[in-house]
Design a protein around this motif. Structure first.
Motif, mmCIF file in Angstrom:
data_model
loop_
_atom_site.group_PDB
_atom_site.id
_atom_site.type_symbol
_atom_site.label_atom_id
_atom_site.label_comp_id
_atom_site.label_asym_id
_atom_site.label_seq_id
_atom_site.Cartn_x
_atom_site.Cartn_y
_atom_site.Cartn_z
ATOM 1 N N ALA A 25 42.551 41.154 36.794
ATOM 2 C CA ALA A 25 41.236 41.734 37.369
ATOM 3 C C ALA A 25 41.440 39.861 38.131
ATOM 4 O O ALA A 25 40.168 40.085 39.113
ATOM 5 N N VAL A 26 42.114 38.500 38.000
ATOM 6 C CA VAL A 26 41.569 37.466 38.656
ATOM 7 C C VAL A 26 41.578 38.467 40.256
ATOM 8 O O VAL A 26 41.545 37.789 41.062
ATOM 9 N N TRP A 27 43.050 39.252 40.366
ATOM 10 C CA TRP A 27 43.468 38.942 41.393
ATOM 11 C C TRP A 27 42.736 39.697 41.978
ATOM 12 O O TRP A 27 42.487 39.634 43.684
ATOM 13 N N CYS A 28 41.731 40.553 41.655
ATOM 14 C CA CYS A 28 40.676 41.589 41.980
ATOM 15 C C CYS A 28 39.581 40.813 42.675
ATOM 16 O O CYS A 28 39.335 41.404 43.643
ATOM 17 N N PHE A 29 39.263 40.247 41.857
ATOM 18 C CA PHE A 29 38.517 39.439 42.227
ATOM 19 C C PHE A 29 38.434 38.322 43.040
ATOM 20 O O PHE A 29 37.730 37.989 44.534
ATOM 21 N N ALA A 30 39.287 37.739 42.858
ATOM 22 C CA ALA A 30 40.246 36.658 44.901
ATOM 23 C C ALA A 30 39.667 37.677 44.996
ATOM 24 O O ALA A 30 39.185 37.404 47.416
ATOM 25 N N GLY A 31 40.121 38.541 45.548
ATOM 26 C CA GLY A 31 39.784 40.239 46.575
ATOM 27 C C GLY A 31 38.808 40.129 47.296
ATOM 28 O O GLY A 31 38.727 40.065 48.724
#
Length: 55
Positions: A25-31
């Motif tokens: 989820a952190v990776w998706c929001f960062a993207g």
């Protein structure tokens, strides 16, 4: 004797799964954040096809 993921038990496996999902989820929001930033959006539009390993 070393304890790996296989021997972690149900509780350990649940912790691994939760940590994995939180980090995804952190990776998706960062993207999403970086893709909305104009400088990165321009670069992605131009060079994005070279980023994925399957391209």
């Amino acid at each position: 004797m070393s304890r790996g993921a296989v021997a972690a038990g149900a509780g350990g496996t649940a912790v691994y799964a939760v940590v994995f999902l939180v980090l995804v989820a952190v990776w998706c929001f960062a993207g999403k954040f970086f893709a909305a930033w104009p400088v990165f959006a321009k670069a992605l539009a131009r060079w994005g096809h070279t980023c994925p390993p399957w391209s």
